[in-house]
Design an enzyme around this catalytic site. Structure first.
Site, PDB file in Angstrom:
ATOM      1  N   GLU A  77       1.708  35.360 104.665  1.00  0.00           N
ATOM      2  CA  GLU A  77       1.221  35.859 105.954  1.00  0.00           C
ATOM      3  C   GLU A  77       0.656  34.725 106.808  1.00  0.00           C
ATOM      4  O   GLU A  77       0.817  34.712 108.030  1.00  0.00           O
ATOM      5  CB  GLU A  77       0.175  36.949 105.722  1.00  0.00           C
ATOM      6  N   GLU A 106       2.277  41.927  96.881  1.00  0.00           N
ATOM      7  CA  GLU A 106       1.096  42.786  96.803  1.00  0.00           C
ATOM      8  C   GLU A 106       1.381  44.119  96.121  1.00  0.00           C
ATOM      9  O   GLU A 106       0.509  44.692  95.462  1.00  0.00           O
ATOM     10  CB  GLU A 106       0.523  43.038  98.202  1.00  0.00           C
ATOM     11  N   ALA A 152      -4.157  35.947  97.890  1.00  0.00           N
ATOM     12  CA  ALA A 152      -5.594  36.226  97.877  1.00  0.00           C
ATOM     13  C   ALA A 152      -6.216  35.884  96.531  1.00  0.00           C
ATOM     14  O   ALA A 152      -5.531  35.758  95.514  1.00  0.00           O
ATOM     15  CB  ALA A 152      -5.841  37.700  98.193  1.00  0.00           C
ATOM     16  N   GLY A 208      -1.039  36.625 101.006  1.00  0.00           N
ATOM     17  CA  GLY A 208      -1.744  36.088 102.158  1.00  0.00           C
ATOM     18  C   GLY A 208      -1.241  34.719 102.562  1.00  0.00           C
ATOM     19  O   GLY A 208      -1.306  34.350 103.735  1.00  0.00           O
TER      20      GLY A 208
END
Length: 270
Positions: free
Chosen positions: A123, A143, A75, A120
């Site tokens: 992911e 994270e 992110a 992310g």
């Protein structure tokens, strides 16, 4: 579905494009210089790209790619750091929805991972059916080192792919894992030289794009069935098995088998 043709090189927004590769394959690329940080705008564009691809009947397989250097390092932390608790409660479902849209694409999907696929980015790679990694790739869910947890499916898709204990190790520790370790744990399916991984992903995608419409039914049966109890999953399989008999490809495949033996049919995904 509505047949919504993909253009020669279609810009979904400022940072996401879809480009046909021929033979029913398209590459969905994230390109946000300098490092492909996943801003809220990028997530929005990815969600829109998923909607466009889901409606594109001429696309049978999709390659997810971040370019030759970095898949996606995670992110945009500077952007997220400015969000309040109330604001992230409104934003978080949109991140999930974008990844869910990619995970639920009816087409076969292959992630081509160069460099970092973290947070992310990892992911995003987890949304694909297959993951091919460059030899220099590093994946992880770091994270926790920012004081938060994965928020776009990392705690769930990762555990389903590599097992609960390995997922806990990765999420709790927040460490990075090289391509060899990722292949050993089943997080990626194969490792290629960095300058070959996209081509390898396109070739794999073409292999599946040449298959029958039943591939979409097989994907639905596996992805939906894995979260059901066995009895309901078998009922789903029975329904989709019967549905495959309503396709032109079933007639083509069985006729070809009887006339020429296995593996000779040319399918038209109908």
């Amino acid at each position: 579905m509505t047949d919504e043709a993909i253009g020669e090189h279609e810009a979904i927004g400022e940072h996401v494009t879809i480009a046909p590769e021929g033979d029913g394959v398209a590459t969905l690329r994230v390109d946000r210089p300098p490092v492909n940080a996943l801003s809220l705008q990028v997530w929005q564009e990815l969600g829109e790209a998923a909607r466009r691809l889901a409606a594109a009947d001429e696309v049978a397989a999709v390659v997810l790619w971040g370019g030759p250097k970095i898949f996606a390092p995670g992110a945009d932390v500077e952007e997220l750091a400015g969000l309040s608790h109330a604001e992230i409660q409104a934003v978080a479902p949109r991140l999930q929805e974008a990844v869910r849209g990619l995970a639920q694409l009816p087409q076969v999907t292959v992630a081509a991972i160069n460099g970092y696929a973290l947070g992310g980015g990892c992911e995003l790679a987890l949304s694909a059916d297959f993951r091919l990694a460059a030899a220099n790739a590093q994946l992880g869910q770091p994270e926790i080192k920012l004081g938060v947890i994965p928020g776009a499916g990392g705690t769930q898709r990762l555990a389903r792919l590599v097992g609960v204990q390995r997922a806990k190790e990765m999420v709790y520790g927040g460490e990075l894992y090289d391509a060899t370790a990722c292949e050993a744990m089943g997080l990626v399916d194969a490792v290629h030289p960095a300058d070959e991984v996209h081509d390898a992903a396109v070739q794999l995608a073409r292999r599946y794009a040449a298959g029958p419409f039943a591939l979409r039914l097989a994907k639905q049966a596996i992805d939906d069935g894995v979260d059901m109890d066995l009895d309901h999953a078998l009922r789903l399989e029975t329904r989709l098995f019967a549905a495959s008999f309503a396709t032109e490809d079933r007639t083509t495949g069985m006729r070809s088998f009887l006339e020429s033996g296995p593996g000779q049919a040319t399918f038209h995904r109908r």
